[in-house]
Design an enzyme around this catalytic site. Structure first.
Site, mmCIF file in Angstrom:
data_model
loop_
_atom_site.group_PDB
_atom_site.id
_atom_site.type_symbol
_atom_site.label_atom_id
_atom_site.label_comp_id
_atom_site.label_asym_id
_atom_site.label_seq_id
_atom_site.Cartn_x
_atom_site.Cartn_y
_atom_site.Cartn_z
ATOM 1 N N GLU A 1 -1.679 -5.358 8.344
ATOM 2 C CA GLU A 1 -0.895 -4.854 9.476
ATOM 3 C C GLU A 1 -1.604 -5.159 10.795
ATOM 4 O O GLU A 1 -2.830 -5.136 10.861
ATOM 5 C CB GLU A 1 -0.703 -3.337 9.345
ATOM 6 N N GLU B 1 8.844 -4.417 10.304
ATOM 7 C CA GLU B 1 9.289 -3.117 9.791
ATOM 8 C C GLU B 1 9.746 -2.219 10.940
ATOM 9 O O GLU B 1 9.163 -2.215 12.036
ATOM 10 C CB GLU B 1 8.129 -2.429 9.030
ATOM 11 N N ASP C 1 0.834 -1.213 0.000
ATOM 12 C CA ASP C 1 0.000 0.000 0.000
ATOM 13 C C ASP C 1 0.865 1.258 0.000
ATOM 14 O O ASP C 1 0.344 2.378 -0.058
ATOM 15 C CB ASP C 1 -1.017 -0.004 1.152
ATOM 16 N N SER C 2 2.189 1.090 0.001
ATOM 17 C CA SER C 2 3.096 2.212 -0.294
ATOM 18 C C SER C 2 2.745 2.802 -1.658
ATOM 19 O O SER C 2 3.126 3.932 -1.979
ATOM 20 C CB SER C 2 4.558 1.742 -0.269
ATOM 21 N N ASP D 1 -1.298 -6.032 -0.495
ATOM 22 C CA ASP D 1 -1.661 -5.412 0.786
ATOM 23 C C ASP D 1 -3.151 -5.140 0.860
ATOM 24 O O ASP D 1 -3.764 -4.702 -0.129
ATOM 25 C CB ASP D 1 -0.945 -4.060 0.932
ATOM 26 N N LYS E 1 -1.552 -9.288 2.583
ATOM 27 C CA LYS E 1 -0.805 -8.846 3.773
ATOM 28 C C LYS E 1 -1.657 -7.826 4.514
ATOM 29 O O LYS E 1 -2.304 -6.998 3.886
ATOM 30 C CB LYS E 1 0.533 -8.232 3.379
HETATM 31 O O1 KIV Z 1 3.449 -1.057 1.556
HETATM 32 C C1 KIV Z 1 4.578 -1.545 1.457
HETATM 33 O O2 KIV Z 1 5.310 -1.313 0.486
HETATM 34 C C2 KIV Z 1 5.027 -2.405 2.532
HETATM 35 C C3 KIV Z 1 6.484 -2.754 2.556
HETATM 36 C C4 KIV Z 1 7.310 -1.577 2.814
HETATM 37 C C5 KIV Z 1 6.748 -3.848 3.498
HETATM 38 O O3 KIV Z 1 4.274 -2.788 3.353
#
Ligand code: KIV
Length: 272
Positions: free
Chosen positions: A119, A186, A48-49, A87, A117
């Protein structure tokens, strides 16, 4: 896994079994980049970056599920052997385990990715158990959690005090116990991340964590240096593309203004 000559797809059980073996993860958001990264990676993470790197948001909090699904499907189209993990955006899984299942199932069905994924540590353990019991592979994410940036008061590493170290360790143990196949660790001080890696039976994937994590992940634009911003301590730049991109655009602009582009070889002729 180093460069893959063969194209046998990396599966979730294969990743799970790689505990103790270095795993290579990178983020990807588009088909062409996925094609370039795929031969070198075990996992392509549609993180989600995306919200910050591609859409210029100040945090990862504003990312519609449909946008994430579009990019997830694009990366899957570019991946031949790497496992693609997507994510779950903020607000698509925290409300209830049923909401999490509904949206994770959508992500799997509409992107073709292998897992999701999310959090969160102890507070998310019940949700992770609910998803994994229903056939959805889940990668956990503990330590610095960007979706909780407001509550944390900024992007800051954790595990510096005994209390923080105990909290992140308890989170990691809960995520593993709940059935996650791997977890991202992280922004966690090095000895704590190393200790977590020793204590959990599933692979840990570090970012700003420890070389002793089972794998490492970086945001692809950080690695490539596609922007000129501040580089955090945990990033290693393997290329400096920002000046090259700027230079290419400058030379193109000069050619257009001087009418050097398009040249005869760049134009179509009539057939005689
Ligand atoms: O959103 C993302 O890119 C991430 C990574 C930095 C692990 O969660």
């Amino acid at each position: 896994m180093s460069t893959h000559a063969e194209t046998k797809p990396v599966t979730i059980p294969a990743l799970r079994a790689m505990k103790g073996t270095p795993q290579v993860w990178l983020t990807a958001y588009t088909t062409p980049m996925a094609r370039l990264l795929d031969p070198h990676c075990d996992v392509l993470l549609v993180g989600d970056s995306l919200a910050m790197v591609v859409y210029g948001q100040p945090s990862t909090l504003d990312l519609p599920l449909g946008t994430m699904i579009g990019h997830g499907a694009a990366v899957v189209r570019g991946a031949r052997q790497a496992c693609v993990i997507v994510d779950m955006p903020f607000g698509t899984y925290q409300e209830s385990k049923e909401q999490a299942f509904r949206n994770a199932a959508r992500i799997l069905a509409e992107t073709g990715c292998q897992g999701v994924k999310l959090e969160g540590g102890i507070p998310m353990a019940e949700t992770i158990r609910y998803l994994t019991d229903r056939g959805i592979p889940v990668c956990g994410h503990v330590g610095l959690m960007p979706q909780a940036v407001m509550a944390a008061g900024g992007f800051r590493a954790t595990g510096r005090t005994d209390d923080e170290a105990a909290r992140v360790t308890a989170d990691a143990l809960a995520v593993a116990e709940a059935g996650a196949f791997a977890m991202v660790v992280e922004g966690t001080v090095e000895p704590v991340a190393a200790d977590i890696t020793r204590r959990v039976p599933i692979p840990t994937i570090g970012i700003g964590a420890s070389p002793h994590c089972d794998g490492q992940v970086l945001v692809i634009d950080d690695l490539l240096g596609t922007f000129n911003d501040f580089t955090p301590r945990f990033v290693k730049r393997y290329a400096e593309l920002a000046p090259q991109i700027g230079d290419a655009a400058r030379r193109y602009a000069e050619d257009v203004r001087a009418r050097r582009f398009p040249a005869p070889e760049n134009t179509f002729r009539q057939r005689r």
